[in-house]
Design a protein around this motif. Structure first.
Motif, PDB file in Angstrom:
ATOM      1  N   ASP A 195     -23.013  21.018 -10.871  1.00 47.48           N
ATOM      2  CA  ASP A 195     -22.816  22.329 -10.425  1.00 47.48           C
ATOM      3  C   ASP A 195     -22.104  22.456  -9.196  1.00 47.48           C
ATOM      4  O   ASP A 195     -21.377  21.441  -8.479  1.00 47.48           O
ATOM      5  CB  ASP A 195     -24.076  23.118 -10.413  1.00 47.48           C
ATOM      6  N   ILE A 196     -21.959  23.519  -8.494  1.00 50.71           N
ATOM      7  CA  ILE A 196     -20.965  23.883  -7.447  1.00 50.71           C
ATOM      8  C   ILE A 196     -21.679  23.151  -6.278  1.00 50.71           C
ATOM      9  O   ILE A 196     -21.011  22.709  -5.402  1.00 50.71           O
ATOM     10  CB  ILE A 196     -21.149  25.359  -7.211  1.00 50.71           C
ATOM     11  N   ASP A 197     -23.084  23.125  -6.197  1.00 51.88           N
ATOM     12  CA  ASP A 197     -23.679  22.506  -5.006  1.00 51.88           C
ATOM     13  C   ASP A 197     -23.522  20.991  -5.039  1.00 51.88           C
ATOM     14  O   ASP A 197     -23.107  20.342  -4.050  1.00 51.88           O
ATOM     15  CB  ASP A 197     -25.239  22.670  -5.105  1.00 51.88           C
ATOM     16  N   GLU A 198     -23.261  20.367  -6.140  1.00 50.29           N
ATOM     17  CA  GLU A 198     -22.919  18.795  -6.275  1.00 50.29           C
ATOM     18  C   GLU A 198     -21.590  18.794  -5.798  1.00 50.29           C
ATOM     19  O   GLU A 198     -21.052  17.582  -5.268  1.00 50.29           O
ATOM     20  CB  GLU A 198     -23.329  18.419  -7.715  1.00 50.29           C
ATOM     21  N   GLY A 199     -20.718  19.686  -6.244  1.00 53.75           N
ATOM     22  CA  GLY A 199     -19.313  19.481  -5.928  1.00 53.75           C
ATOM     23  C   GLY A 199     -18.922  19.524  -4.376  1.00 53.75           C
ATOM     24  O   GLY A 199     -18.218  18.804  -3.863  1.00 53.75           O
ATOM     25  N   ILE A 200     -19.805  20.550  -3.811  1.00 52.46           N
ATOM     26  CA  ILE A 200     -19.577  20.681  -2.429  1.00 52.46           C
ATOM     27  C   ILE A 200     -20.146  19.330  -1.815  1.00 52.46           C
ATOM     28  O   ILE A 200     -19.415  18.863  -0.672  1.00 52.46           O
ATOM     29  CB  ILE A 200     -20.519  21.851  -1.644  1.00 52.46           C
ATOM     30  N   GLU A 201     -21.048  18.902  -1.974  1.00 49.61           N
ATOM     31  CA  GLU A 201     -21.637  17.624  -1.557  1.00 49.61           C
ATOM     32  C   GLU A 201     -20.713  16.568  -1.685  1.00 49.61           C
ATOM     33  O   GLU A 201     -20.528  15.680  -0.839  1.00 49.61           O
ATOM     34  CB  GLU A 201     -23.221  17.164  -2.059  1.00 49.61           C
ATOM     35  N   ASP A 202     -20.125  16.386  -3.070  1.00 44.87           N
ATOM     36  CA  ASP A 202     -19.204  15.303  -3.468  1.00 44.87           C
ATOM     37  C   ASP A 202     -17.865  15.289  -2.344  1.00 44.87           C
ATOM     38  O   ASP A 202     -17.434  14.460  -1.587  1.00 44.87           O
ATOM     39  CB  ASP A 202     -18.428  15.546  -4.595  1.00 44.87           C
ATOM     40  N   TYR A 203     -17.569  16.503  -1.858  1.00 46.91           N
ATOM     41  CA  TYR A 203     -16.292  16.736  -0.888  1.00 46.91           C
ATOM     42  C   TYR A 203     -16.644  16.338   0.333  1.00 46.91           C
ATOM     43  O   TYR A 203     -16.263  15.520   1.076  1.00 46.91           O
ATOM     44  CB  TYR A 203     -16.010  18.309  -1.048  1.00 46.91           C
ATOM     45  N   ARG A 204     -17.927  16.901   0.762  1.00 51.86           N
ATOM     46  CA  ARG A 204     -18.539  16.494   2.167  1.00 51.86           C
ATOM     47  C   ARG A 204     -18.584  15.174   2.328  1.00 51.86           C
ATOM     48  O   ARG A 204     -18.323  14.788   3.618  1.00 51.86           O
ATOM     49  CB  ARG A 204     -19.789  17.260   2.171  1.00 51.86           C
ATOM     50  N   ILE A 205     -19.224  14.527   1.597  1.00 48.44           N
ATOM     51  CA  ILE A 205     -19.187  12.794   1.742  1.00 48.44           C
ATOM     52  C   ILE A 205     -17.876  12.354   1.977  1.00 48.44           C
ATOM     53  O   ILE A 205     -17.655  11.454   3.046  1.00 48.44           O
ATOM     54  CB  ILE A 205     -19.597  12.166   0.353  1.00 48.44           C
TER      55      ILE A 205
END
Length: 384
Positions: free
Chosen positions: A181-191
């Motif tokens: 979901d969007i939360d997972e995508g944000i975390e992916d970018y953040r890493i």
């Protein structure tokens, strides 16, 4: 970094070398590469250039013959000084194999990647189809890369060792079945963003890859984009950030994204990613998946650059991408509002010597119009 202008002798050597490179590429290297399937040619080129980059005498000879320098090309953008405004766009050197060669050849900067938090195999092959009649490639690689942990480490090494070229790293969301979901995508970018912080000259955040399983949720809904950059703003970093924008948006849609970015710690925008619209190209097979590079991007890119400069020129530095084969085409992007200019496709169709042709030609065009530096020409067609 300090840059030295070309001496008359070296200027003559450069002209001769460019002609020799052009002849050799057209009659030998290009024929060999075009005899291979595009995917194989791409892999062979990356491996070959990386191997040459490990041989210092070859890199010295390349710098002495192909690298054209001129004070009129020097510029400042994003708080950085560049030897020239020309850079390699993200999408070719996905794993950071080419910095030594590009630095010696005279690029002002390179954008490595795009790279993702997890290693990514990319989409099923083929990734590329040639479209020489359109000055384009159909691209469907799907962010294949070694993962940002490895790629950014290589980019950091290049950042600390290149002689005159700036190094940027482009980060994107991992294209695999773990994407959620969007939360997972944000975390992916953040890493990946955290890995890149303070380790390169610039970071590019790619929100517009058209060839992924998860789609493009961060450029279709401004609220998602706001959430993404609210998270990225929390990451301490010293280098400027650009956002790689989508091409196929109406101006109101595009402006809505810019308005969100203007509220965040973002210094520039890269305009734009691949062309999805195949109008006027009916002979492209329908089963060829992907977006179009090169000349099909040119007009739409220039229009978005000009509109962005007109309304947001005081807020964002613009890097222009799409359809840069000639000095005039680069100059058009600069006059439309781009402080920096990126390209890939012309390297394949014209040859690696095209970087010298672009620089020399742009210098001539600037002087013909009475400009002393690139920055003076940025946005002149929009301002006039």
């Amino acid at each position: 970094m300090s840059y030295v202008s070309q001496s008359p002798v070296r200027n003559t050597v450069n002209k001769v070398a460019v002609d020799l490179f052009k002849f050799g590429y057209k009659n030998v290297a290009k024929k060999a590469f075009f005899a291979m399937p595009p995917d194989e040619a791409h892999d062979a080129m990356i491996k070959g250039c990386h191997a040459f980059g490990q041989i210092p005498p070859i890199m010295w000879a390349l710098r002495q013959t192909l690298d054209y320098t001129d004070p009129v090309l020097e510029t400042e953008a994003l708080g950085l000084r560049f030897a020239n405004p020309f850079g390699l766009s993200a999408g070719l050197d996905k794993d950071c194999m080419l910095p030594k060669v590009l630095d010696a050849a005279g690029f002002g900067f390179e954008t490595v990647g795009s790279t993702t938090s997890r290693p990514c195999a990319g989409n099923p092959r083929p990734w590329f189809h040639r479209l020489p009649e359109y000055g384009s490639m159909m691209v469907h690689a799907g962010l294949a890369n070694d993962g940002s942990e490895k790629v950014i480490a290589r980019a950091e090494k290049a950042y600390t060792t290149t002689k005159s070229m700036r190094v940027s790293v482009s980060i994107a969301r991992t294209n695999d079945r773990l994407a959620g979901d969007i939360d997972e995508g944000i975390e992916d970018y953040r890493i990946s963003f955290e890995r890149a912080a303070n380790r390169t000259d610039m970071i590019e955040v790619n929100i517009s890859c058209p060839n992924t399983m998860a789609g493009e949720p961060f450029n279709t809904d401004p609220k998602n984009l706001d959430r993404l950059f609210t998270a990225l703003d929390e990451v301490p970093r010293s280098q400027p950030v650009l956002v790689k924008m989508p091409l196929n948006k109406t101006w109101p849609q595009f402006r809505a994204l810019l308005e969100v970015l203007a509220e965040h710690n973002v210094q520039g925008v890269s305009i734009a990613n691949l062309q999805k619209d195949r109008t006027g190209m009916p002979d492209i097979p329908a089963d060829w998946a992907g977006g179009l590079s090169g000349l099909p991007c040119q007009q739409a890119s220039n229009e978005m650059i000009a509109r962005t400069y007109a309304e947001f020129g005081d807020r964002f530095t613009i890097a222009g991408i799409g359809g840069v084969f000639t000095p005039q085409q680069a100059y058009d992007k600069i006059r439309s509002g781009a402080s920096l200019v990126m390209f890939i496709s012309s390297l394949m169709y014209v040859g690696p010597q095209n970087i010298a042709t672009l620089k020399r030609g742009l210098a001539d065009l600037l002087r013909e119009d009475g400009f002393d530096h690139v920055a003076e020409a940025v946005g002149v067609d929009v301002r006039s």
